[in-house]
Design a protein around this motif. Structure first.
Motif, PDB file in Angstrom:
ATOM      1  N   SER A 108      21.301  -5.809 -65.428  1.00 44.87           N
ATOM      2  CA  SER A 108      20.799  -5.904 -64.052  1.00 44.87           C
ATOM      3  C   SER A 108      20.587  -7.363 -63.640  1.00 44.87           C
ATOM      4  O   SER A 108      20.935  -7.763 -62.528  1.00 44.87           O
ATOM      5  N   ALA A 109      19.989  -8.147 -64.546  1.00 45.76           N
ATOM      6  CA  ALA A 109      19.752  -9.557 -64.231  1.00 45.76           C
ATOM      7  C   ALA A 109      21.061 -10.299 -64.008  1.00 45.76           C
ATOM      8  O   ALA A 109      21.167 -11.148 -63.120  1.00 45.76           O
ATOM      9  N   MET A 110      22.088  -9.954 -64.795  1.00 42.46           N
ATOM     10  CA  MET A 110      23.374 -10.622 -64.620  1.00 42.46           C
ATOM     11  C   MET A 110      24.008 -10.273 -63.281  1.00 42.46           C
ATOM     12  O   MET A 110      24.576 -11.139 -62.611  1.00 42.46           O
ATOM     13  N   LEU A 111      23.909  -9.004 -62.873  1.00 39.80           N
ATOM     14  CA  LEU A 111      24.484  -8.614 -61.589  1.00 39.80           C
ATOM     15  C   LEU A 111      23.807  -9.337 -60.433  1.00 39.80           C
ATOM     16  O   LEU A 111      24.474  -9.873 -59.543  1.00 39.80           O
ATOM     17  N   VAL A 112      22.468  -9.348 -60.437  1.00 39.08           N
ATOM     18  CA  VAL A 112      21.730  -9.998 -59.350  1.00 39.08           C
ATOM     19  C   VAL A 112      22.054 -11.488 -59.303  1.00 39.08           C
ATOM     20  O   VAL A 112      22.412 -12.036 -58.252  1.00 39.08           O
TER      21      VAL A 112
END
Length: 204
Positions: free
Chosen positions: A144-148
């Protein structure tokens, strides 16, 4: 389960018919945009990192359940793992603005990649399959952190007028190229060196 999935997707489609229609801005053809992006060294370095992350992610995501099944895990554990994975995304998305402001997109990307590596290495040393539920809680700080951070980073480094194409290329690099290579490579490694060593390769 499949009937329930179909009903939920049909409900989502019905809701989507009520969404406002966005204003579409004309853009140049995708492959023309990609040629322009390919000449940008900063952009190509970012894409390379994303592809590598996709390779490692696919190696774990595609073969973890097979490995745990071989260790005696049952379907109920798999359900708990997916629930933990989904719940771990909520705080990351909720606090993503503060996280981006504190660490900047590049810092969040670095954190996400390192947490991906940590997850893969932890899967290789699980003393019991049930511990995978706890490790799965790191999903939010990696995926999730990578996508954001990736979406924001792309919007900042994309050449003027190429943001839409750049976002598409980001998705293709991770979800298509990286995951396809990771699935094929993971299958070969799983058969030749075993799951534990494969997870360590993914972490590396």
């Amino acid at each position: 389960v499949f009937l329930l999935f179909g009903a939920l997707m049909a409900s989502a489609a019905l809701i989507a018919t009520r969404l406002p229609i966005p204003v579409v801005v004309p853009v140049e053809p995708f492959f023309v945009s990609i040629q322009r992006l390919a000449r940008d060294r900063l952009w190509m370095g970012f894409l390379g990192a994303v592809v590598l992350a996709g390779v490692g992610y696919a190696m774990v995501d595609n073969f973890l359940l097979i490995h745990l099944k071989a260790q005696g895990a049952g379907e109920s554990l798999f359900g708990l793992m997916i629930a933990a994975q989904g719940l771990s995304e909520i705080p990351v998305f909720f606090f993503s603005g503060a996280l981006i402001r504190r660490l900047m997109p590049r810092g969040v990307l670095m954190m996400a990649f390192l947490v991906y590596a940590l997850r893969a290495l932890l899967y290789s040393v699980l003393p019991d399959p049930t511990w995978a539920v706890g490790v799965h809680m790191l999903h939010g700080l990696s995926f999730s952190a990578m996508l954001v951070a990736g979406v924001i980073y792309v919007s900042r480094i994309a050449p003027p007028g190429l943001n839409a194409s750049a976002q598409s290329a980001f998705g293709v690099a991770f979800m298509a190229v990286g995951r396809a290579v990771g699935a094929l490579l993971g299958a070969q490694l799983y058969d030749s060196i075993g799951a534990v060593s494969m997870f360590r390769v993914a972490g590396a």
